[in-house]
Motif scaffolding. Structure first.
Motif, PDB file in Angstrom:
ATOM      1  N   ASP A 136      28.409  -8.798  22.619  1.00 24.60           N
ATOM      2  CA  ASP A 136      29.015  -7.985  23.418  1.00 24.60           C
ATOM      3  C   ASP A 136      29.475  -7.936  24.659  1.00 24.60           C
ATOM      4  O   ASP A 136      29.783  -7.483  25.460  1.00 24.60           O
ATOM      5  N   ASN A 137      27.426  -7.340  24.893  1.00 29.33           N
ATOM      6  CA  ASN A 137      27.626  -7.062  26.710  1.00 29.33           C
ATOM      7  C   ASN A 137      28.464  -7.819  27.495  1.00 29.33           C
ATOM      8  O   ASN A 137      28.003  -7.758  28.967  1.00 29.33           O
ATOM      9  N   THR A 140      32.720  -8.815  28.166  1.00 25.56           N
ATOM     10  CA  THR A 140      33.881  -7.645  29.185  1.00 25.56           C
ATOM     11  C   THR A 140      35.889  -8.081  29.062  1.00 25.56           C
ATOM     12  O   THR A 140      35.888  -7.408  29.484  1.00 25.56           O
ATOM     13  N   ARG A 158      25.769  -4.484  20.126  1.00 23.11           N
ATOM     14  CA  ARG A 158      25.089  -4.186  20.997  1.00 23.11           C
ATOM     15  C   ARG A 158      25.406  -3.318  21.800  1.00 23.11           C
ATOM     16  O   ARG A 158      25.283  -1.517  22.353  1.00 23.11           O
ATOM     17  N   SER A 159      27.051  -2.533  21.229  1.00 21.82           N
ATOM     18  CA  SER A 159      28.570  -1.358  22.408  1.00 21.82           C
ATOM     19  C   SER A 159      27.934  -0.257  21.405  1.00 21.82           C
ATOM     20  O   SER A 159      27.897   0.842  21.620  1.00 21.82           O
ATOM     21  N   GLU A 194      16.595  -9.389  22.895  1.00 16.80           N
ATOM     22  CA  GLU A 194      17.554  -9.208  23.261  1.00 16.80           C
ATOM     23  C   GLU A 194      17.149  -8.775  25.232  1.00 16.80           C
ATOM     24  O   GLU A 194      15.907  -8.835  25.788  1.00 16.80           O
ATOM     25  N   ASP A 267      27.340 -11.088  35.115  1.00 23.57           N
ATOM     26  CA  ASP A 267      26.774 -11.893  33.953  1.00 23.57           C
ATOM     27  C   ASP A 267      27.107 -13.170  34.313  1.00 23.57           C
ATOM     28  O   ASP A 267      27.037 -14.451  33.813  1.00 23.57           O
TER      29      ASP A 267
END
Length: 382
Positions: A136-137, A140, A158-159, A194, A267
């Motif tokens: 989920d990073n 955004t 991952r948040s 990751e 990203d």
């Protein structure tokens, strides 16, 4: 509400509404404009936005379900690869049952293209595409989540920061992967770690493998739970990394400054550059389903690493980089003999690529390309 609704890919019935939303999404349109039509977007955004929206609506009108979307993506990808001179080869797929669902665990070099190439070779060999794990990073913006989930991606959370929240997210993820494989008979792709292996060293995170066992029953052993998932290691190798200089910049900054701060939407730009950048030859190697006797995350990590490194197809760029750093060796001569190419020309081209980079990055990039060779030698794989 289904327990997986917040992470699963979109259903066919949801596709028309998602595409209609994307066609008018201001941030999506502005992102496309900034990437493909930067100058026009800067001077005439009022003109470009409705034009891009109209093009999107026209393209999306032909798409009714996930398969339609993936076929459109596949056609675009095939055209792109042809235009940038990328040749994709595959090995090991003939060993796998086309009617079985597998958990493909691969090395990770590119955010979008690693699973895209797995899907590409599966699709062109008459097999179902995979469901793709994505952190989920990277999501955004709402439109990035829509794009990924319509392409059979599911979300890795991952948040979460609290211990209980993290565990809840991991259990949900583990349950969804098992549900996909065992109940819906849908294959899954997940990276072995990751984040990308920016230094070219492929190593499986044991925490990932522990996550896979969180959904097992109380009666099951680790070995029994993993055996059900039909884990297949996959090794993806690129002759050229479109982001080699960008990765070297990040590694150099971490070495010299202690940390690296990503720029806004870096990203997204990396995803775009990884898609359109020149990659040369690409090879996707499917390994064997893991042995039934693997009884711990440590043993599983070792088994995955051995297959990923062992099946990794060394490109001329890997061998040239190793030779420049380490010199000649009998093993190197053996691998070079497997590539019937003009080695003098290949060397000149690669050296020109390296010399075009800032001097501080050059050895980092050479290491990046040489490390797959070192990994094979370390495991005694010749």
């Amino acid at each position: 509400m289904n327990e997986f609704d917040d992470i699963r890919p979109y259903y066919d019935s949801e596709v028309p509404d998602v595409l209609a939303r994307l066609a008018i999404d201001r941030e999506f349109i502005d992102t496309l404009m900034s990437i493909k039509y930067r100058r026009l977007g800067r001077w005439m955004p009022w003109l470009m936005r409705p034009l891009i929206s109209r093009v999107l609506r026209k393209a999306f009108a032909k798409i009714d379900n996930v398969r339609d979307f993936q076929e459109a993506v596949g056609t675009s990808m095939a055209n792109l690869l042809r235009n940038i001179g990328t040749e994709v080869t595959v090995s090991g797929l003939e060993k796998l049952d086309p009617d079985s669902a597998y958990l493909y665990i691969s090395n990770h070099r590119d955010i979008a293209m690693d699973p895209a190439f797995v899907n590409f070779v599966l699709y062109h060999n008459g097999r179902d595409t995979v469901r793709i794990a994505i952190g989920d990073n990277l999501l955004t913006k709402d439109f990035t989540s829509d794009l990924m989930r319509i392409n059979k991606s599911f979300i890795v959370k991952r948040s979460p920061v609290g211990r209980r929240e993290k565990l809840t997210a991991l259990v949900q993820l583990s349950r969804y992967i098992r549900f996909s494989l065992l109940e819906e008979r849908a294959s899954v792709w997940i990276a072995q770690r990751e984040g990308r292996a920016k230094d070219g060293v492929d190593k499986t995170e044991k925490a990932l493998l522990k996550m896979l066992s969180l959904s097992k029953t109380k009666e099951q052993s680790f070995a029994e739970a993993i055996r059900e998932l039909k884990v297949v290691p996959v090794a993806i190798s690129y002759e050229l990394d479109p982001l080699d200089e960008a990765k070297a910049k990040e590694l150099y900054t971490r070495q010299t400054a202690g940390a690296y701060e990503k720029e806004a939407h870096e990203d997204l730009l990396s995803i775009y550059q990884g898609i359109v950048g020149r990659k040369g030859a690409v090879h996707v190697a499917f390994g064997d389903p893991l042995d039934r006797s693997i009884d711990s995350p440590e043993a599983m990590a070792e088994a995955v690493d051995r297959q990923v490194i062992g099946n990794y197809h060394l490109q001329p760029t890997n061998l040239i980089a190793y030779q420049k750093l380490e010199g000649d060796s009998p093993q190197l001569a053996h691998w070079k003999a497997q590539h019937p190419c003009d080695w003098a020309r290949e060397t000149r081209a690669f050296e020109g690529r390296i010399l075009a980079m800032p001097e501080a990055y050059r050895e980092i990039v050479l290491d990046m390309y040489a490390n797959p060779v070192r990994s094979k030698l370390k495991l005694g794989l010749v």
